[in-house]
Enzyme design. Structure first.
Site, PDB file in Angstrom:
ATOM      1  N   LYS A 121      -1.034   2.792  14.223  1.00  0.00           N
ATOM      2  CA  LYS A 121      -1.578   2.967  12.981  1.00  0.00           C
ATOM      3  C   LYS A 121      -1.672   1.730  12.081  1.00  0.00           C
ATOM      4  O   LYS A 121      -0.785   0.750  12.190  1.00  0.00           O
ATOM      5  CB  LYS A 121      -0.467   3.746  12.239  1.00  0.00           C
ATOM      6  CG  LYS A 121      -0.907   4.386  10.804  1.00  0.00           C
ATOM      7  CD  LYS A 121       0.193   5.349  10.237  1.00  0.00           C
ATOM      8  CE  LYS A 121      -0.462   5.933   9.015  1.00  0.00           C
ATOM      9  NZ  LYS A 121       0.717   6.834   8.502  1.00  0.00           N
TER      10      LYS A 121
ATOM     11  N   ASN B 225      -3.168   3.096   6.618  1.00  0.00           N
ATOM     12  CA  ASN B 225      -1.914   3.629   5.950  1.00  0.00           C
ATOM     13  C   ASN B 225      -2.072   3.106   4.837  1.00  0.00           C
ATOM     14  O   ASN B 225      -3.204   2.357   4.345  1.00  0.00           O
ATOM     15  CB  ASN B 225      -1.026   2.580   6.711  1.00  0.00           C
ATOM     16  CG  ASN B 225       0.434   3.223   6.748  1.00  0.00           C
ATOM     17  OD1 ASN B 225       0.653   3.928   5.992  1.00  0.00           O
ATOM     18  ND2 ASN B 225       1.231   3.033   7.619  1.00  0.00           N
ATOM     19  N   THR B 226      -1.205   3.163   3.775  1.00  0.00           N
ATOM     20  CA  THR B 226      -1.281   2.989   2.306  1.00  0.00           C
ATOM     21  C   THR B 226      -1.496   1.451   1.928  1.00  0.00           C
ATOM     22  O   THR B 226      -1.180   0.486   2.705  1.00  0.00           O
ATOM     23  CB  THR B 226       0.037   3.582   1.500  1.00  0.00           C
ATOM     24  OG1 THR B 226       1.087   3.005   2.131  1.00  0.00           O
ATOM     25  CG2 THR B 226      -0.090   5.182   1.792  1.00  0.00           C
TER      26      THR B 226
ATOM     27  N   ASN C 224       3.859   5.158  -3.665  1.00  0.00           N
ATOM     28  CA  ASN C 224       5.211   5.576  -3.129  1.00  0.00           C
ATOM     29  C   ASN C 224       5.971   4.398  -2.824  1.00  0.00           C
ATOM     30  O   ASN C 224       5.345   3.624  -2.266  1.00  0.00           O
ATOM     31  CB  ASN C 224       5.294   6.729  -2.154  1.00  0.00           C
ATOM     32  CG  ASN C 224       4.827   5.968  -0.708  1.00  0.00           C
ATOM     33  OD1 ASN C 224       5.991   5.493  -0.037  1.00  0.00           O
ATOM     34  ND2 ASN C 224       3.715   5.875  -0.225  1.00  0.00           N
TER      35      ASN C 224
ATOM     36  N   LYS D 151       7.670  12.737  10.008  1.00  0.00           N
ATOM     37  CA  LYS D 151       8.252  11.568   9.135  1.00  0.00           C
ATOM     38  C   LYS D 151       8.623  10.610  10.143  1.00  0.00           C
ATOM     39  O   LYS D 151       9.437  11.005  10.818  1.00  0.00           O
ATOM     40  CB  LYS D 151       9.111  11.860   7.891  1.00  0.00           C
ATOM     41  CG  LYS D 151       9.218  10.598   6.844  1.00  0.00           C
ATOM     42  CD  LYS D 151      10.100  11.183   5.849  1.00  0.00           C
ATOM     43  CE  LYS D 151      10.149   9.893   4.662  1.00  0.00           C
ATOM     44  NZ  LYS D 151      10.689  10.089   3.479  1.00  0.00           N
TER      45      LYS D 151
ATOM     46  N   PHE E 104       4.059   5.224  14.955  1.00  0.00           N
ATOM     47  CA  PHE E 104       4.768   3.849  14.459  1.00  0.00           C
ATOM     48  C   PHE E 104       4.411   3.395  13.135  1.00  0.00           C
ATOM     49  O   PHE E 104       3.150   2.832  12.960  1.00  0.00           O
ATOM     50  CB  PHE E 104       4.780   3.216  15.635  1.00  0.00           C
ATOM     51  CG  PHE E 104       4.686   1.611  15.470  1.00  0.00           C
ATOM     52  CD1 PHE E 104       5.952   1.255  14.496  1.00  0.00           C
ATOM     53  CD2 PHE E 104       4.051   0.594  16.069  1.00  0.00           C
ATOM     54  CE1 PHE E 104       5.960  -0.262  14.280  1.00  0.00           C
ATOM     55  CE2 PHE E 104       4.067  -0.688  15.872  1.00  0.00           C
ATOM     56  CZ  PHE E 104       5.035  -1.175  15.240  1.00  0.00           C
ATOM     57  N   SER E 105       5.284   3.450  12.022  1.00  0.00           N
ATOM     58  CA  SER E 105       4.503   3.502  10.742  1.00  0.00           C
ATOM     59  C   SER E 105       5.307   2.947   9.695  1.00  0.00           C
ATOM     60  O   SER E 105       6.501   2.709   9.784  1.00  0.00           O
ATOM     61  CB  SER E 105       4.034   4.902  10.385  1.00  0.00           C
ATOM     62  OG  SER E 105       3.632   5.218   9.189  1.00  0.00           O
ATOM     63  N   CYS E 106       4.520   2.748   8.529  1.00  0.00           N
ATOM     64  CA  CYS E 106       5.255   2.271   7.197  1.00  0.00           C
ATOM     65  C   CYS E 106       4.757   1.196   6.846  1.00  0.00           C
ATOM     66  O   CYS E 106       4.930  -0.053   7.395  1.00  0.00           O
ATOM     67  CB  CYS E 106       6.577   2.372   7.251  1.00  0.00           C
ATOM     68  SG  CYS E 106       7.355   2.311   5.515  1.00  0.00           S
TER      69      CYS E 106
END
Length: 416
Positions: free
Chosen positions: A218, A245-246, A122, A86, A178-180
């Site tokens: 990402k 990604n989402t 989420n 995570k 490297f994310s979100c």
């Protein structure tokens, strides 16, 4: 780009990823499948990506399934090819995750609890656990599983020094990403980077000048043309792209309370959409990135990790047929458990047997040449119809005469 992935080294002593300080270039980064570990006559699922050997192409995607030592250990024990932890940052204190933070969309419009889940949302942020705690757990996992691939996921604010410090600290444990897509854009984190190509170029430059292991960037799907940030990330030195990604979403409104879901003290916020419903969208985005890599980076050494609604081996096969080297699964694990990898491997091998493929490389990218433009489709159909009409109009050559139905064959060549 939402996330940068610095790939983990398989051991702390001899890493095929670690290069001389200052630059990383994957000279032997060609993705390949080897026969090692395959049973007699069994399709071989092993892959080597950016110098990292994996027993299969299935990787735990960054999120709850990689949130701590216990669950990452479970993933390795179950047989996943790699694990992405995570996302972490220098200051976990700025992260506060709320509950509830998930919402589900079921196939039955009435929302029956027995109806299959097709969508998952989420509103979760990056890890709220202290960085030092996560780093210690990374080190412990690398010690216990020296030949397995552990990947870190990192995200920071718009601050070069902070990025460099985070990279250095995480690399010491052998990992990075490297994310979100939806996390804290007000701090120029997550989606803010992926949706602003100028910002992306600058941050990618910071990361690639500091990192000594391969970087995967990402990509967010929350953008009109996903090839634009992908191109920038690759030109900035990233060895690979991870997508998607989402997708930014609002799961729904409770028609009794008139409040959005998931509801936290009466309020909500847009979040990331995943699960089977996003698979077709992910396929399109991955196809576009795969074509970009093939056409604009023909020298090789660039990898593609596909993400989006993978719950079966066939889902994974579709991504690989479009050019993906690895396939990430996150929501699928949350819904079906870590043992899902065994089903994925079995079903992917069944697909390979059906087509007599012995390795992943045998079919990687095989479907990519069959995408074209709408204009070309129109022309192809015109030509096909023309040919079919010509055949129906009559015999095309003396060699086609059969002698049976002579009058009918003759009539077929008469112009009315």
């Amino acid at each position: 780009m939402e996330s940068l992935t610095l790939r983990a080294s398989p051991s702390s002593t001899a890493s095929p990823l670690l290069r001389l300080p200052g630059r990383r270039r994957a000279a032997s980064v060609r993705v390949s499948a080897s026969g090692a570990g395959a049973g007699a006559g069994e399709p071989d699922l092993s892959v080597t990506v950016n110098g990292l050997k994996m027993p299969n192409p299935f990787v735990i995607g960054s999120g709850p399934p990689g949130t701590n030592y216990t669950v990452m250990k479970r993933a390795f024990d179950e047989g996943w090819g790699g694990v992405i932890a995570k996302t972490v940052s220098l200051d976990a204190g700025k992260v506060i995750n709320v509950t509830p933070r998930y919402a589900r969309l079921r196939a039955d419009p009435n929302g029956s609890t027995k109806s299959p889940i097709i969508g998952w949302q989420n509103i979760e942020l990056i890890s709220d656990r202290p960085l030092e705690t996560m780093l210690n757990e990374f080190k412990q996992l690398k010690k216990e599983y020296p030949d397995r691939i552990l990947i870190g996921s990192i995200m920071e604010e718009y601050n070069k020094a902070a990025w460099h410090e985070l990279i250095e600290r995480v690399e010491e444990s052998g990992v990075i990403n490297f994310s979100c897509p939806h996390g804290m854009p007000e701090r120029k984190m997550g989606a803010a980077v992926g949706q602003d190509c100028a910002l992306l170029e600058e941050v990618s430059g910071w990361i690639n000048e500091k990192a000594t292991v391969p970087v995967w960037s990402k990509m967010t799907p929350n953008i009109t043309d996903i090839t634009q940030p992908s191109r920038i990330a690759l030109k900035s030195g990233s060895e690979g792209i991870a997508a998607i990604n989402t997708i930014m979403s609002v799961m729904g409104i409770d028609l009794k309370t008139l409040r959005p879901e998931p509801c936290v003290e009466g309020y909500s916020t847009p979040g990331g959409y995943s699960a089977r419903a996003v698979h077709p969208i992910a396929l399109a985005k991955v196809m576009q990135i795969a074509r970009l890599i093939k056409e604009e980076f023909p020298e090789g050494g660039r990898s593609l990790s596909a993400i989006g609604g993978v719950e079966t081996g066939n889902d994974a096969a579709e991504f690989i047929l479009l050019g993906a080297d690895t396939v990430q699964v996150c929501t699928g694990v949350m819904m079906h458990g870590y043992g899902l990898v065994k089903k994925l491997c079995t079903e992917l091998q069944d697909f390979m047997r059906m087509h007599d493929f012995s390795s992943i490389e045998d079919f990687r990218g095989a479907s990519l040449p069959y995408f074209t433009t709408h204009t070309d489709l129109v022309q192809r159909q015109k030509e096909a119809i023309k040919q079919r009409k010509a055949i129906r109009m009559g015999l095309q050559s003396d060699k086609d005469w059969t002698g049976d139905g002579f009058v009918k064959e003759t009539e077929s060549m008469v112009s009315n």
